[in-house]
Scaffold this active site. Structure first.
Site, PDB file in Angstrom:
ATOM      1  CD  GLU A   1      -8.888  -3.818  -3.441  1.00 34.69           C
ATOM      2  OE1 GLU A   1      -9.934  -4.161  -2.840  1.00 34.69           O
ATOM      3  OE2 GLU A   1      -8.888  -3.104  -4.435  1.00 34.69           O
TER       4      GLU A   1
ATOM      5  CG  HIS B   1      -2.063   0.953   1.100  1.00 32.70           C
ATOM      6  ND1 HIS B   1      -1.962   2.290   1.410  1.00 32.70           N
ATOM      7  CD2 HIS B   1      -3.325   0.758   0.640  1.00 32.70           C
ATOM      8  CE1 HIS B   1      -3.121   2.871   1.157  1.00 32.70           C
ATOM      9  NE2 HIS B   1      -3.968   1.966   0.680  1.00 32.70           N
TER      10      HIS B   1
HETATM   11  N1  ACO Z   1       3.935  -7.603  -4.705  1.00 34.64           N
HETATM   12  C1  ACO Z   1       5.258  -7.614  -5.011  1.00 34.64           C
HETATM   13  N2  ACO Z   1       6.059  -6.542  -4.959  1.00 34.64           N
HETATM   14  C2  ACO Z   1       5.477  -5.395  -4.564  1.00 34.64           C
HETATM   15  C3  ACO Z   1       4.131  -5.318  -4.212  1.00 34.64           C
HETATM   16  C4  ACO Z   1       3.357  -6.475  -4.286  1.00 34.64           C
HETATM   17  N3  ACO Z   1       2.072  -6.483  -3.984  1.00 34.64           N
HETATM   18  N4  ACO Z   1       3.842  -4.048  -3.865  1.00 34.64           N
HETATM   19  C5  ACO Z   1       4.974  -3.346  -4.015  1.00 34.64           C
HETATM   20  N5  ACO Z   1       5.959  -4.169  -4.441  1.00 34.64           N
HETATM   21  C6  ACO Z   1       7.339  -3.804  -4.717  1.00 34.64           C
HETATM   22  C7  ACO Z   1       7.395  -2.976  -6.009  1.00 34.64           C
HETATM   23  O1  ACO Z   1       7.544  -3.804  -7.151  1.00 34.64           O
HETATM   24  C8  ACO Z   1       8.593  -2.097  -5.773  1.00 34.64           C
HETATM   25  O2  ACO Z   1       9.751  -2.818  -6.108  1.00 34.64           O
HETATM   26  P1  ACO Z   1      10.941  -2.085  -6.901  1.00 34.64           P
HETATM   27  O3  ACO Z   1      11.403  -0.994  -5.967  1.00 34.64           O
HETATM   28  O4  ACO Z   1      11.941  -3.180  -7.094  1.00 34.64           O
HETATM   29  O5  ACO Z   1      10.357  -1.556  -8.161  1.00 34.64           O
HETATM   30  C9  ACO Z   1       8.583  -1.896  -4.244  1.00 34.64           C
HETATM   31  O6  ACO Z   1       7.821  -2.962  -3.687  1.00 34.64           O
HETATM   32  C10 ACO Z   1       7.965  -0.598  -3.848  1.00 34.64           C
HETATM   33  O7  ACO Z   1       6.727  -0.494  -4.481  1.00 34.64           O
HETATM   34  P2  ACO Z   1       6.069   0.842  -4.931  1.00 34.64           P
HETATM   35  O8  ACO Z   1       5.571   0.626  -6.308  1.00 34.64           O
HETATM   36  O9  ACO Z   1       6.938   2.004  -4.701  1.00 34.64           O
HETATM   37  O10 ACO Z   1       4.899   0.969  -3.951  1.00 34.64           O
HETATM   38  P3  ACO Z   1       3.663   1.865  -4.209  1.00 34.64           P
HETATM   39  O11 ACO Z   1       3.486   2.606  -2.971  1.00 34.64           O
HETATM   40  O12 ACO Z   1       3.713   2.649  -5.429  1.00 34.64           O
HETATM   41  O13 ACO Z   1       2.604   0.716  -4.467  1.00 34.64           O
HETATM   42  C11 ACO Z   1       0.693  -0.489  -4.655  1.00 34.64           C
HETATM   43  C12 ACO Z   1       1.429   0.572  -3.843  1.00 34.64           C
HETATM   44  C13 ACO Z   1       0.433   0.025  -6.065  1.00 34.64           C
HETATM   45  C14 ACO Z   1      -0.636  -0.759  -3.950  1.00 34.64           C
HETATM   46  C15 ACO Z   1       1.542  -1.793  -4.709  1.00 34.64           C
HETATM   47  O14 ACO Z   1       1.835  -2.246  -3.417  1.00 34.64           O
HETATM   48  C16 ACO Z   1       0.878  -2.878  -5.531  1.00 34.64           C
HETATM   49  O15 ACO Z   1       0.993  -2.884  -6.755  1.00 34.64           O
HETATM   50  N6  ACO Z   1       0.123  -3.830  -4.853  1.00 34.64           N
HETATM   51  C17 ACO Z   1      -0.574  -4.861  -5.567  1.00 34.64           C
HETATM   52  C18 ACO Z   1      -1.909  -4.326  -6.098  1.00 34.64           C
HETATM   53  C19 ACO Z   1      -2.924  -4.094  -4.991  1.00 34.64           C
HETATM   54  O16 ACO Z   1      -3.100  -4.906  -4.097  1.00 34.64           O
HETATM   55  N7  ACO Z   1      -3.619  -2.963  -5.102  1.00 34.64           N
HETATM   56  C20 ACO Z   1      -4.647  -2.560  -4.143  1.00 34.64           C
HETATM   57  C21 ACO Z   1      -4.157  -1.490  -3.236  1.00 34.64           C
HETATM   58  S1  ACO Z   1      -5.360  -1.064  -1.998  1.00 34.64           S
HETATM   59  C22 ACO Z   1      -6.375   0.015  -2.804  1.00 34.64           C
HETATM   60  O17 ACO Z   1      -5.977   0.766  -3.658  1.00 34.64           O
HETATM   61  C23 ACO Z   1      -7.777   0.009  -2.479  1.00 34.64           C
END
Ligand code: ACO
Length: 363
Positions: free
Chosen positions: A305, A246
């Site tokens: 989620e 998140h």
């Molecule tokens: N699975 C694997 N790796 C992850 C995940 C995940 N669920 N979430 C983040 N990471 C990794 C990213 O790939 C990134 O790696 P990198 O630095 O090597 O590129 C690192 O962790 C940091 O991630 P960010 O993208 O900076 O985190 P951000 O704050 O932008 O992402 C997000 C938040 C989009 C929700 C992300 O965690 C994600 O894609 N989760 C999966 C989708 C999801 O569950 N969405 C629902 C969110 S809740 C809502 O909106 C209601």
């Protein structure tokens, strides 16, 4: 510059606060666990609207007028044609909501709040070759939505679980869809346009589109002892695990626990749900272990989620409709934020840093 606007404060709000470091969500002065499962969705919507609309009715009148608004939304049923049915439910619902006239008053807000609860069951029934069922205005919003979906009076546990869900997702700070709704409201476009912007932003898998793929993940894993290998392979491919991570929460999303508790209550007396819950808990535990090893510097925990998926599946919604159920609850927050932004009168218009070519020198 911050590409994802991390840590940028772009609005002042009385609606909700998300404390990502401590995992606390406050909605209008109530911690989430004080209202989810305790205050019906219509009361939470009214709470969010308080101070933002002229002529806001008292709680009983608000619920009655929301019931009447559901009846009016049912009149959009004949517009569910083959073109709408060919779309994913979220897109079909968006196309139908686009028919609602823009406005800024409480009547427009009630119409928009009512619409998803009526249109989604109608689309899902038509898709199964069944006739849409009219709303029953005297019922609670969540119970009526389930009744329109199944044609049966829902059990108190099922109605309570959906109501808890709608409250849990009703508002959540300046998330992507709420920001989109506020940007549109800031142009004085109107509430329908703001809700349409919210719907468009919510449907992506990085935001509200994640719970459908959570079901695909659980089905792909199949058994608890497959979880580790499946997750390792997914991360090795560079996939993200849906339902984890998140932008704001660095600890467990408090909404996950509210929903897990609702799923647990529903699982009592069910033949299928306890097994599904056990699988989900095994997947959650394995994912947390592996994500911790995979990204030791980035705390990645379970988000709203993950247990949304289990809860909406148990209530009989198909996975491709999960995001539209999310929108049913979040519309309350979008409407309140749109009004709050509109009342500031201030256009949202940030700057961009130009990194393209300079114009050629004149010869
Ligand atoms: N699975 C694997 N790796 C992850 C995940 C995940 N669920 N979430 C983040 N990471 C990794 C990213 O790939 C990134 O790696 P990198 O630095 O090597 O590129 C690192 O962790 C940091 O991630 P960010 O993208 O900076 O985190 P951000 O704050 O932008 O992402 C997000 C938040 C989009 C929700 C992300 O965690 C994600 O894609 N989760 C999966 C989708 C999801 O569950 N969405 C629902 C969110 S809740 C809502 O909106 C209601």
């Amino acid at each position: 510059m911050s590409m994802g606007l991390e840590n940028v404060v772009a609005a002042e709000t009385c609606l909700s606060s998300v404390d990502g470091a401590n995992g606390v969500l406050v909605i209008k002065g109530y911690a989430l666990d004080q209202i989810a499962g305790h205050m019906p969705f219509e009361e939470v919507a009214r709470l969010l609207f308080t101070g933002l609309f002229d002529d806001l009715p008292d709680a009983a009148t608000f619920a009655a007028r929301l019931g009447r608004a559901r009846e009016e939304a049912f009149a959009l049923g004949p517009y569910i044609d083959d073109g709408i049915l060919a779309l994913p439910p979220m897109d079909g619902m968006r196309a139908l909501i686009a028919r609602i006239e823009d406005g800024e008053d409480i009547e427009t807000a009630l119409g928009l709040l009512a619409a998803p609860a009526v249109l989604l069951p109608a689309i899902l029934r038509r898709r199964r070759g069944l006739s849409p069922l009219p709303p029953t205005p005297g019922q609670g919003h969540a119970a009526d939505m389930l009744h329109m979906l199944t044609g049966k009076t829902p059990s108190p546990e099922a109605a309570g679980a959906l109501d808890t869900y709608l409250v849990t997702v009703a508002d959540h700070g300046l998330n992507a869809s709420t920001f989109a709704a506020r940007v549109v409201a800031s142009t004085w476009s109107g509430l329908t346009s703001s809700v349409l912007a919210g719907l468009a932003a919510l449907k992506g898998p990085l935001h509200g589109g994640a719970p459908g793929p959570v079901i695909a993940m659980l089905d792909g894993i199949g058994r608890p002892d497959n979880a580790e290998a499946w997750i390792e392979a997914a991360l090795a491919r560079g996939d993200r695990l849906m339902g984890f991570g998140h932008r704001i929460y660095k600890v467990r999303d408090p909404r996950a626990d509210a929903l897990k508790a609702a799923v647990r209550r529903m699982s009592e007396g069910s033949n299928v749900l306890p097994g599904r819950l056990m699988l989900a808990e095994a997947v959650e535990a394995a994912a947390l272990r592996i994500l911790q090893a995979h990204k030791p510097d980035r705390p990645l925990d379970v988000n709203v989620e993950f247990y949304t998926a289990l809860l909406l599946e148990a209530l009989g919604f198909p996975p491709d409709a999960f995001t539209a159920v999310f929108a049913t609850g979040r519309t309350a927050g979008w409407l309140a934020h749109a009004r709050e932004q509109r009342l500031t009168g201030r256009l949202i218009r940030p700057q961009s840093a130009y990194v393209g070519p300079a114009p050629a020198e004149a010869a």
